[in-house]
Design an enzyme around this catalytic site. Structure first.
Site, PDB file in Angstrom:
ATOM      1  N   ASP A  42       0.833  -1.206   0.000  1.00  0.00           N
ATOM      2  CA  ASP A  42       0.000   0.000   0.000  1.00  0.00           C
ATOM      3  C   ASP A  42       0.870   1.259   0.000  1.00  0.00           C
ATOM      4  OD1 ASP A  42       0.842  -0.156   2.612  1.00  0.00           O
ATOM      5  OD2 ASP A  42      -1.145   0.014   3.526  1.00  0.00           O
ATOM      6  N   SER A  43       2.197   1.058  -0.037  1.00  0.00           N
ATOM      7  CA  SER A  43       3.115   2.184  -0.263  1.00  0.00           C
ATOM      8  C   SER A  43       2.803   2.847  -1.602  1.00  0.00           C
ATOM      9  CB  SER A  43       4.565   1.694  -0.247  1.00  0.00           C
ATOM     10  OG  SER A  43       4.739   0.616  -1.143  1.00  0.00           O
ATOM     11  N   ASP A  81      -1.090  -6.207   0.062  1.00  0.00           N
ATOM     12  CA  ASP A  81      -1.385  -5.523   1.326  1.00  0.00           C
ATOM     13  C   ASP A  81      -2.882  -5.282   1.471  1.00  0.00           C
ATOM     14  OD1 ASP A  81       0.780  -5.005   2.972  1.00  0.00           O
ATOM     15  OD2 ASP A  81       1.342  -3.150   1.952  1.00  0.00           O
ATOM     16  N   LYS A 110      -1.103  -9.422   3.255  1.00  0.00           N
ATOM     17  CA  LYS A 110      -0.277  -8.933   4.372  1.00  0.00           C
ATOM     18  C   LYS A 110      -1.096  -7.975   5.234  1.00  0.00           C
ATOM     19  CE  LYS A 110       3.410  -6.003   3.777  1.00  0.00           C
ATOM     20  NZ  LYS A 110       3.070  -4.790   4.532  1.00  0.00           N
ATOM     21  N   GLU A 112      -0.899  -5.405   8.832  1.00  0.00           N
ATOM     22  CA  GLU A 112      -0.034  -4.728   9.801  1.00  0.00           C
ATOM     23  C   GLU A 112      -0.578  -4.907  11.214  1.00  0.00           C
ATOM     24  OE1 GLU A 112       0.652  -0.586   8.932  1.00  0.00           O
ATOM     25  OE2 GLU A 112       1.312  -1.018   6.882  1.00  0.00           O
ATOM     26  N   GLU A 176       9.770  -3.706   9.836  1.00  0.00           N
ATOM     27  CA  GLU A 176      10.079  -2.380   9.275  1.00  0.00           C
ATOM     28  C   GLU A 176      10.757  -1.508  10.323  1.00  0.00           C
ATOM     29  OE1 GLU A 176       7.088  -0.592   6.837  1.00  0.00           O
ATOM     30  OE2 GLU A 176       8.106   1.349   6.823  1.00  0.00           O
TER      31      GLU A 176
HETATM   32  O1  KIV Z   1       3.600  -1.046   1.546  1.00  0.00           O
HETATM   33  C1  KIV Z   1       4.717  -1.535   1.328  1.00  0.00           C
HETATM   34  O2  KIV Z   1       5.304  -1.386   0.255  1.00  0.00           O
HETATM   35  C2  KIV Z   1       5.315  -2.332   2.396  1.00  0.00           C
HETATM   36  C3  KIV Z   1       6.760  -2.676   2.280  1.00  0.00           C
HETATM   37  C4  KIV Z   1       7.614  -1.499   2.260  1.00  0.00           C
HETATM   38  C5  KIV Z   1       7.173  -3.669   3.275  1.00  0.00           C
HETATM   39  O3  KIV Z   1       4.656  -2.679   3.317  1.00  0.00           O
END
Ligand code: KIV
Length: 260
Positions: A42-43, A81, A110, A112, A176
């Protein structure tokens, strides 16, 4: 268990796990040759959409980018994510994770968080959805983005969270910005691979945001290493294109159509 997930698990104490993010097909198809795991992170909210926080990323955005990435992935494990606000409770998480998997055909998702998300993790795993964890800095909820593992309480909590998540059934965990010694301790205490970003070479694998690695996105973070300057390559190609169009050097006859 998904064969690709087993392959990641089997790398523990044998070989580093190579991971990168991807947000589109063309990039994913290059990464797929070198990566064990491709993450649709989600970056993408900050990297592609200039959002101030990943909180603004929606499920639809994750699904659309993941559909594109899927077209470029053949051999790597593809993880997506779950964005903020899509896994408040086990029922909501299951509904949304199922939707992501159905629409994108990804291998895993994934999430968090630590202890608080254990019931959610257990529900997803019970329903045969492989889950990757994410500890340390949690961009979806943290207010301050400073490294983790300074005080005893933080160290104890992170160690316990990692162990609890492993016991709940996750197959791997992103760490992280976790302090070097703590990252080593967590890695040693877990049977599953830890994937570091800003968490030292003590982790079982590494992940970076691809746009940072190739110099397309200028990152301010200490843990990023830029391996190429793709911005420079695009600049010079576009500059040449503009010159050739202005000078009528492009398109040539071979680029055009003509009736016989
Ligand atoms: O959102 C993302 O790209 C991430 C990675 C940087 C681990 O969670």
């Amino acid at each position: 268990m998904n064969k690709k997930v087993t392959k990641i698990l089997n790398k523990k104490n044998k070989s580093k796990v190579i991971c990168l993010t991807a947000y589109s097909k063309n990039v994913a198809s290059i990464l797929d040759k070198y990566c064990d795991l491709i993450l649709v992170g989600d970056s993408l909210g900050s990297v592609l959409y200039n959002f101030k926080s990943t909180k603004e990323v929606t499920l639809d955005m994750m699904i659309n980018h993941s559909k594109s990435v899927k077209q470029g992935v053949k051999k790597s494990l593809m993880v997506v994510d779950m964005p903020y606000n899509t896994y408040h409770n086990p029922k909501e998480a299951l509904k949304n994770a199922r939707l992501v998997i159905k629409k994108t055909k990804c291998d895993a998702i994934k999430l968090e968080g630590g202890r608080k998300i254990i019931p959610i993790v257990k529900t997803l795993i019970k329903n045969k959805i492989p889950v990757m964890g994410h500890l340390g800095i949690l961009p979806q909820t943290d207010k301050k983005f400073t490294f983790k593992g300074r005080q005893i309480k933080e160290i104890t909590n992170l160690l316990r969270d990692a162990k609890n998540l492993e016991e709940a059934g996750i197959f791997s965990v992103v760490l992280e910005c976790v302090e070097t010694t703590l990252a080593k301790k967590i890695t040693k205490h877990l049977k599953i691979p830890t994937i570091g970003i800003g968490s030292s070479a003590n982790c079982d694998g590494q992940v970076l945001v691809i746009d940072d690695l190739i110099g397309l996105n200028k990152s301010k973070f200490k843990f990023v290493k830029q391996y190429a300057d793709v911005k420079k390559v695009i600049n010079s190609a576009v500059k040449k294109y503009k010159f050739e169009v202005l000078k009528k050097q492009f398109p040539k006859f071979k680029h055009s159509f003509k009736n016989k």
